[in-house]
Design an enzyme around this catalytic site. Structure first.
Site, short mmCIF file in Angstrom:
data_model
loop_
_atom_site.label_atom_id
_atom_site.label_comp_id
_atom_site.label_asym_id
_atom_site.label_seq_id
_atom_site.Cartn_x
_atom_site.Cartn_y
_atom_site.Cartn_z
N SER A 1 9.48 9.39 -10.73
CA SER A 1 9.40 8.31 -9.75
C SER A 1 10.50 7.26 -9.90
O SER A 1 10.61 6.37 -9.08
CB SER A 1 8.01 7.66 -9.80
OG SER A 1 7.86 6.97 -11.01
N LYS B 1 1.66 0.12 -9.21
CA LYS B 1 3.07 -0.26 -9.21
C LYS B 1 3.29 -1.51 -8.36
O LYS B 1 4.02 -2.42 -8.76
CB LYS B 1 3.92 0.90 -8.67
CG LYS B 1 4.05 2.02 -9.69
CD LYS B 1 4.79 3.20 -9.11
CE LYS B 1 4.95 4.29 -10.16
NZ LYS B 1 5.50 5.51 -9.58
#
Lengths: 122, 786
Positions: B685, B728
């Site tokens: 990611s 996140k």
């Protein structure tokens, strides 16, 4: 204590009972009762009459003597020995006063016969 | 007759044959059988019997192994002896000799053909006195004791024996011969100069002998006692059985079997199970209770009887009530609550419906385990928990077969036995932390247990009968889904519990944690008040976690500190302000995420997901002139290294479009570092953060510092979706970043975010790498790329 000593104990107990001075042997004896006294028979084969001596002391009758080993000669030796030799001694006690009895003895077929007769009471 | 007084030899000296003997001493008056083999000895014996009085001297030799003893090898004192009987054979002479008196060897007359020596009598000692008398009596007592100890069956009367001896010396000789002393002592006794000395010797020997014998008897006695004890116990047991029979009491084994039979009659068992149980019971009757089989079978039967074959709790299918319970226990978690209510609804319409197998995945402390408990409460079912963490043996779940010693049913059946019903909620905790080794893989056993299609005939190895698990509501929990075996994951219905935002945590703290902690500390809501600002401060500066576990501990510490004040007598209500926390909890634990205000070229802001929530991280890149290597540091995993390479390759192949001189790629190497260097990182990611950092480096243009980004890249320039969006975004917000670049495909995940967060943040949804660069590095893009 080993087993051996256990067996020995019996042997010594037996020996202790017939204890006398070690270097004399005892002849076998039979004692008979007779009409007016006692007959004592000693097994004394091979003993010369002159080597035997009887003595009395109160009720006690003692036989001394010796059996000589008459076969001893040069170059001859025992292969087996069961007969007792040399000095012997045997004391027996009788319920009577031997001082006042009559003693007679004779040798017959290797046996010494001692006759004890009470004195007549007069 | 006193032997001490007489002497056969008198004072004369005589020369006599000498017979050396081994190992023993001949004492005066004692008879001893001797066996003579040596030629010289035979000659001596023959000489002795050929003499008129059949005498010789018997002397012990010092060394029994010497076959040719000379004068020096013989003791100087021996015994004069008469041979009483003798018999020769081919190789030896057997004879019986009797000791007469002790003599000393004066002079050796000849050595061939036999030893001959002149000897003189050593008169017997004749000492008397109380000393001798005392010793004599002591020796008699000792001898009685020793003989009794040594030969209890011999029946020797020592007193009688002693009476016939001719005195203490004779007794000493007699005892010595009987007991068998060793040669040195016997010789010393023979040579004893006084009676006292002789008695003392025999006394010492007897004392020693009696000690040894006592010890021997003790040892023998101990062994005997042990045997006796066992025999006694055996007898007593027999007696007990006889008495019980007399009294009409059946034996305990029978009673146990009867008890089990009664329970079997009362238990509600399915027919085939009952048949099996009865067979086992009949078997049990035949096995003696002493056999280990007996215990095994009765334990098995007990399990059989205790398992809830048909017993079940009735489900409480009251939807409003269930919703109330779930809301009471947990804040938010709407999706999960919905799922549970759905299931209840289905059960209401179709009671035969199979229970779903849920899997809660989320960071620690978000309430997975307690959620299971409230589900059980909401449905009115019992709750059992099995921790799978670190389990590595299939047999723990499925049980051991009964042939093994100490075999037990598996954890699942044990949980059911505890629950006593066949439809509890069973929570399988930490399913992602299963181990496996050569003994098997517990995950494989879980496959059967958790498959609704086959778990109605679950066969435990120990039970060895099918048990229906289909009524059980299984819930599994895990921190991460990637370590759960794939086939297992397929059977589970995954429900993700992501971390909570700070605002949610404040709500949770207010609603659940503070009241609970107050109650535990014995305080009322009036005595201690936490303001929202305080809780928020506590959450951001004292904890850093996805869940609320640390928060609960911190609140607990504060309540206890305050409780101390009330316990000390304070009556004043306390309101905790943010400023008070330093005093109550100590210095702040967590520094706010350091946002870099200005980013130099080659640095981009990324977002990472961890089990404890989200993190902001920076990707740093720099050129290494003269080198041609790609260097990657910061504990990067394989996937992350590959995405760095992909990023470089993409830029290389699209250099023109970005206005980068392609020669740069050949003339200089590249170093990519991702702090913090000590924390291992992996996953795809960070892809777009990497490519942004590199683009910024090669074009020497700084990246927007107010923007964080996450997304996977491909070599052809696509941006692929990633996981953990909520964590996140929350991490970015916590760090004060308000713009986030996300893959377009993750748009749906934004719904998970609380509304106020969504309102605050700006999301840039990227489909391609161009979209990312357009946003993060607006000035570098050449028109051609657009």
């Amino acid at each position: 204590m080993s087993q051996q000593s256990g067996r020995w104990m019996q042997a010594f107990a037996a020996s202790a009972i017939s204890l006398t001075q070690a270097n004399v042997w005892q002849p076998f004896v039979d004692v008979y009762r007779t009409g007016n006294g006692w007959l004592i028979k000693y097994e004394l084969a091979g003993v010369r009459p002159e080597d035997v001596r009887l003595s009395i002391n109160g009720p006690r009758l003692t036989l001394h003597g010796m059996r000589r080993d008459s076969c001893i000669e040069e170059g001859c030796c025992h292969y087996r020995m069961e007969i007792s030799y040399s000095h012997f001694e045997r004391t027996i006690e009788l319920p009577t006063d031997l001082e006042r009895a009559t003693l007679t003895s004779e040798f017959r077929h290797g046996m010494l016969l001692v006759r004890v007769e009470k004195e007549d009471r007069r | 007759m006193k032997p001490e007084a007489n002497s056969t030899l008198g004072s004369a000296t005589r020369a006599l044959p000498v017979l050396p003997i081994k190992n023993t001493v001949l004492f005066p008056f004692m008879f001893i059988p001797l066996s003579v083999g040596r030629a010289s000895s035979r000659a001596a014996v023959e000489a002795a019997v050929s003499s008129e009085d059949k005498m010789l001297v018997v002397v012990a030799q010092r060394d029994p192994t010497n076959d040719q003893p000379t004068e020096a090898d013989l003791y100087s004192v021996g015994t004069l002896a008469v041979i009483k009987k003798m018999a020769q054979s081919a190789d030896s002479i057997e004879m019986l000799v009797q000791g007469v008196e002790r003599v000393s060897l004066q002079k050796l007359e000849q050595t061939e053909p036999y030893l001959k020596a002149s000897v003189a009598a050593v008169p017997f000692p004749n000492d008397r006195g109380t000393e001798v008398e005392a010793l004599h009596r002591t020796v008699l007592e000792q001898a009685t004791k020793v003989i009794a100890l040594a030969q209890p069956e011999a029946q020797v009367n020592v007193q009688q024996l002693a009476a016939q001896t001719a005195g203490p010396l004779h007794l000493a000789y007699l005892l010595s011969s009987m007991m068998g002393m060793d040669l040195q002592k016997e010789q010393a006794l023979l040579e004893a100069p006084t009676i006292e000395e002789a008695l003392r010797l025999i006394h010492n020997f007897l004392a020693h002998e009696s000690q040894v014998l006592e010890l021997r008897n003790q040892i023998a006695g101990r062994a005997q006692t042990e045997i006796d004890k066992e025999q006694r116990e055996y007898m007593l047991r027999h007696h007990m059985q006889a008495i019980q029979r007399e009294l009409g009491e059946t034996n305990p084994e029978k009673a146990e079997v009867e008890l089990l039979r009664e329970r079997l009659d009362q238990a509600k068992l399915p027919d085939d199970i009952r048949k099996e149980a009865e067979r086992e019971l009949r078997r049990l009757e035949r096995i003696p209770s002493a056999s280990p089989e007996h215990q095994l079978t009765s334990t098995y039967l007990e399990l059989l009887l205790e398992l809830p074959w048909q017993k079940a709790t009735e489900d409480r299918l009251d939807l409003p009530y269930a919703k109330q319970v779930l809301d009471e226990d947990h804040y938010d978690l709407e999706e999960i609550k919905e799922r549970i209510l759905e299931h209840l609804a289905v059960l209401k319409l179709n009671p035969q419906a199979k229970a779903p197998i849920l899997c809660f995945i989320g960071p620690p402390g978000v309430g997975k385990t307690s959620l299971g408990q409230s589900i059980a409460r909401a449905m009115g079912r019992k709750f059992e928990r099995i921790s799978l963490g670190g389990m590595h043996d299939e047999a723990e779940l499925r049980g051991h077969r009964r042939t093994y010693i100490g075999a037990m049913p598996g954890r699942v059946l044990q949980a059911l036995r505890r629950a006593e019903v066949n439809n509890p909620v069973i929570m399988l905790d930490e399913v992602d932390k299963l181990g496996h080794d050569f003994r098997g893989d517990p995950a494989a056993a879980l496959l059967e247990i958790l498959d609704p299609a086959q778990n109605h005939t679950f066969r435990d190895n120990y039970l060895d009968l099918p048990f229906d698990l289909s009524k059980v509501f299984f819930i599994t929990t895990a921190n991460a889904s990637d370590t759960i075996p794939r086939p297992l994951l397929d059977r589970l219905e995954i429900l993700r519990l992501s971390g909570y935002s700070d605002e949610e945590k404040v709500e949770i703290a207010k609603r659940y944690i503070v009241p609970r902690q107050l109650q535990q500390a014995g305080l009322t809501a009036e005595q201690l008040v936490f303001t929202d600002a305080t809780l928020k401060h506590m959450i951001s500066r004292y904890t850093r976690e996805a869940g609320v576990r640390l928060l609960e501990k911190s609140i607990g510490r504060v309540t206890r500190k305050v409780a101390v004040r009330f316990a000390d007598g304070s009556k004043e209500a306390v309101t905790v302000q943010p400023a008070d926390l330093a005093e109550l909890l100590g210095p702040e634990r967590v520094a706010p995420d350091q946002v870099r205000k200005h980013l130099p070229p080659g640095v981009a802001t990324g977002l990472a997901w961890t089990e404890a929530g989200g993190e902001v991280l920076y990707v740093e890149a720099s050129l290494l002139l003269g080198s041609r290597h790609l260097r990657l540091t910061g504990q990067l995993g394989d996937v992350m290294r590959e995405s760095a390479k992909t990023a470089q390759s993409f830029l290389w192949s699209h250099a023109k479009l970005l206005g980068i001189n392609p020669k740069q790629f050949r003339s200089s190497g590249l170093h990519v570092h991702v702090p913090a260097g000590a924390v291992p990182k992996d996953g795809p990611s960070a892809g777009i953060a990497m490519i942004t950092a590199l683009a910024s480096l090669y074009t020497d243009t700084p990246v927007r510092s107010d923007t964080a980004m996450t997304g996977e890249i491909t070599l052809t320039g696509l941006v692929l979706p990633i996981g953990g969006v909520k964590e996140k975004v929350l991490a970015a917000r916590r760090a004060g970043i308000r713009r986030v670049i996300l893959p377009k495909d993750n748009e749906k995940d934004l719904r998970e975010l609380p509304k106020h967060v969504r309102a605050e943040m700006t999301f840039v949804l990227a489909e391609t790498i161009e979209d990312v660069i357009t946003d993060a590095l607006p000035s570098v893009l050449t028109p051609a790329l657009v």
